[in-house]
Design an enzyme around this catalytic site. Structure first.
Site: not given
Ligand SMILES: [Zn+2]
Length: 196
Positions: A16-17, A21-22, A91-92, A94, A153, A189
């Site tokens: 996820g981004p 909470g990864k 972890d990490e 990427q 947002c 988002c």
């Molecule tokens: Zn947004």
């Protein structure tokens, strides 16, 4: 061995981004697993992230000691895989160079359960490192989202926004750049994800 938690030869991915909470999720998972009888685990993170040998989540006080491996030398993981290990957590993910996929496949074939966590997309919105490829090896994928930090947002975030002095980074900027004074990251988002 409790096969509900440990399944030999399977890969589980938490992605996820930023701020989704990864790390918290893998620490919670490990917090349960480490009390299983006879479960031997190894926790790894890349050197680039920090030299601190503890993994902590920004969302909780749970932390875990880990080994540090040079992200450009993922083969250095193999000598750490002793025959008594049941579980490998990274972890990490990427940040590791492309060979990490082959290394993980080798480790899975040795019968370990492997859990990895990382950003699925970089700040430009493209697949980050080997994460897209690792998803094709995974038995279970936990796709996490955060809350969009754009003012006003509160949509679920799926992108990582890089800001340089508060302004969106340029598309040709280096993919890897650690958070610092002028270089900050937000969870956004799709509508509010911006690249200059
Ligand atoms: Zn947004």
């Amino acid at each position: 061995m409790n096969y509900h938690h440990i399944q030999p030869g399977t890969l589980e991915v938490f992605c996820g981004p930023m701020k989704s909470g990864k790390t918290r999720e893998i620490l919670y998972k490990l917090d349960k697993i480490k009390y299983l009888e006879n479960c031997n685990f190894l926790f790894i993170k890349p050197k680039l992230d920090t030299r601190d040998t503890f993994i902590k989540s920004r969302f909780s006080d749970v932390s875990q000691h880990c080994e540090i491996v040079d992200e450009n030398l993922p083969t250095d993981i193999l000598p750490l895989i002793t025959s008594d290990l049941d579980l490998l957590i990274i972890d990490e993910i990427q940040f590791f160079s492309k060979e990490i996929t082959t290394i993980i496949e080798t480790i899975l074939k040795k019968g370990l359960h492997v859990i990895v966590a990382g950003l699925d997309t970089d700040f430009t919105g493209k697949g980050f490192g080997s994460v897209p490829e690792l998803l094709t090896l995974a038995t279970k994928v936990h796709k996490l989202s955060g809350i969009c930090e754009y003012s006003g947002c509160s949509n679920s975030s799926i992108r990582t926004q890089r800001l340089i002095n508060g302004k969106p980074a340029k598309i040709n900027d280096p993919i890897v750049s650690i958070e610092g004074q002028n270089n900050t990251y937000e969870s956004r988002c799709l509508i509010h994800h911006q690249i200059d």
